[in-house]
Design a protein around this motif. Sequence first.
Motif, short mmCIF file in Angstrom:
data_model
loop_
_atom_site.label_atom_id
_atom_site.label_comp_id
_atom_site.label_asym_id
_atom_site.label_seq_id
_atom_site.Cartn_x
_atom_site.Cartn_y
_atom_site.Cartn_z
N ARG A 359 -14.44 31.90 -18.91
CA ARG A 359 -15.46 33.09 -19.12
C ARG A 359 -14.62 33.65 -20.28
N GLY A 360 -15.57 35.05 -20.96
CA GLY A 360 -15.12 35.40 -22.11
C GLY A 360 -15.35 35.13 -23.29
N GLY A 361 -15.73 35.88 -24.08
CA GLY A 361 -15.91 35.67 -25.57
C GLY A 361 -15.12 35.36 -26.48
N VAL A 362 -13.86 35.66 -26.41
CA VAL A 362 -12.71 35.32 -27.32
C VAL A 362 -11.83 34.46 -26.79
N VAL A 363 -11.99 33.31 -27.38
CA VAL A 363 -11.18 32.19 -26.63
C VAL A 363 -9.99 31.63 -27.37
N GLY A 364 -8.85 31.28 -26.89
CA GLY A 364 -7.91 30.58 -27.46
C GLY A 364 -7.85 29.16 -27.01
N LEU A 365 -7.34 28.19 -27.88
CA LEU A 365 -7.45 26.70 -27.64
C LEU A 365 -6.22 26.21 -28.14
N VAL A 366 -5.77 25.20 -27.45
CA VAL A 366 -4.58 24.31 -27.73
C VAL A 366 -5.06 22.79 -27.67
N ALA A 367 -4.80 22.02 -28.64
CA ALA A 367 -5.37 20.56 -28.51
C ALA A 367 -4.14 19.73 -29.10
N ALA A 368 -4.17 18.49 -28.55
CA ALA A 368 -3.14 17.61 -29.35
C ALA A 368 -3.69 16.13 -29.21
N ILE A 369 -3.46 15.57 -30.33
CA ILE A 369 -3.81 13.92 -30.61
C ILE A 369 -2.46 13.39 -30.59
N GLY A 370 -2.08 12.44 -29.59
CA GLY A 370 -0.79 11.84 -29.45
C GLY A 370 -0.43 10.56 -29.23
N LYS A 371 0.34 9.81 -29.87
CA LYS A 371 0.37 8.34 -29.51
C LYS A 371 1.47 8.15 -28.55
N VAL A 372 1.35 7.56 -27.63
CA VAL A 372 2.15 7.30 -26.70
C VAL A 372 3.03 6.19 -26.83
#
Length: 372
Positions: A359-372
């Motif tokens: 919900r909400g109109g101002v959003v934070g995002l954290v993403a990651a692309i990782g080699k295992v």
Amino acid sequence: MQLIDHGNATPRQVALEIIDNLDAHWGLDLRAIISNEALTENQRLKKLRARMLEAALSGIDERHVDMGVETLATPHDALIQSVLAGEDIETEPNVSVTQHNYDIICGYQGQDVYNYVFTLSKRLESMSKAQTPGQLAVETLSSSLFTVGTAWAKLTWNAWRGGQTLLQATRTGITSLGIKTVVAVVVIVLAAILLYLFLNNPKKILGVIYNNTDEVLVVNNWNQKGGDLYMEHGEMVNFMSDHEDGNLDSPLVQIRNRYFFAPNDPENVIFGGIYFADRNFGLRGSEGVMLFSSKSSDFRVAHQFAIPYTNDNGTNMRKIPPGPVNLSDLFRDMYNTRKTRVDTMTDGYRLLSTVNDPRGGVVGLVAAIGKV
């Protein structure tokens, strides 16, 4: 990594708090610039950067001597002059973090995601006020960042691997590149975040994407129609772009590859890119997908985000096989399976992305692309 709880503060309030602090510290009136609706957002950003950098550099010697190393004119001086002149610049620098802090960031959910992405501005504020390499090194490590910008990262990492402590290496990186250049890069990122937080438009997103792989990632022709950045609704306001190896004659990429020795090695360094997307008109939100491609292999990952006007916020990540891709169709498919948090393993890669709340109109995002 300690987070500041801004759960009761709006993004605009966070921006104004920092602006007031900077005005008091530097004797400026940044409020008059950032709130001037007679200027376009881009004009405000360029004026904000120029005034902030001019003030930040005013207390730093033109030829600063530290530990016997004299900072002389370098090609990076052109970046400083462009910012001071209020010109367009093509870089939106990567940030970097140590393996330890990267692991913590990947675990963030809910309010911690919001706090992390929106308090980057507080960390950068403290860094922008530093007037000596030692002060800036301390503020950088206190901020839980490794560096801002690939050029500074390369110099710091080389010193760290050469046997210096992390604090010493951070200081060495600053003196080697030049404290004026380092402060300029910090101001470039800080000013953009402040303007974004200040604007009252609903349905906007501030995202940070980390690249924990050996692939240099690009979003081909991202700023052109038909490129690998597709906006279903809204517009991309700022998009990550930095020099691949830190040298100004090296290609611009979106997120450079990691400095890597072994899984979970404490001296690994992971780079991240920051993007801001906003609603532009009508009863629409900020929704899109970006296709990251390796410069050296057929590795590709799609990152989708959605801050719709009425439906739930969400995000998605997907490894994309070789071959043509219709980004409009891909967006819709990923939109229909979006979640608040996705965390998947595919072909030896961990793909994760988290928004702070459905919900909400101002959003934070954290993403990651990782080699295992």
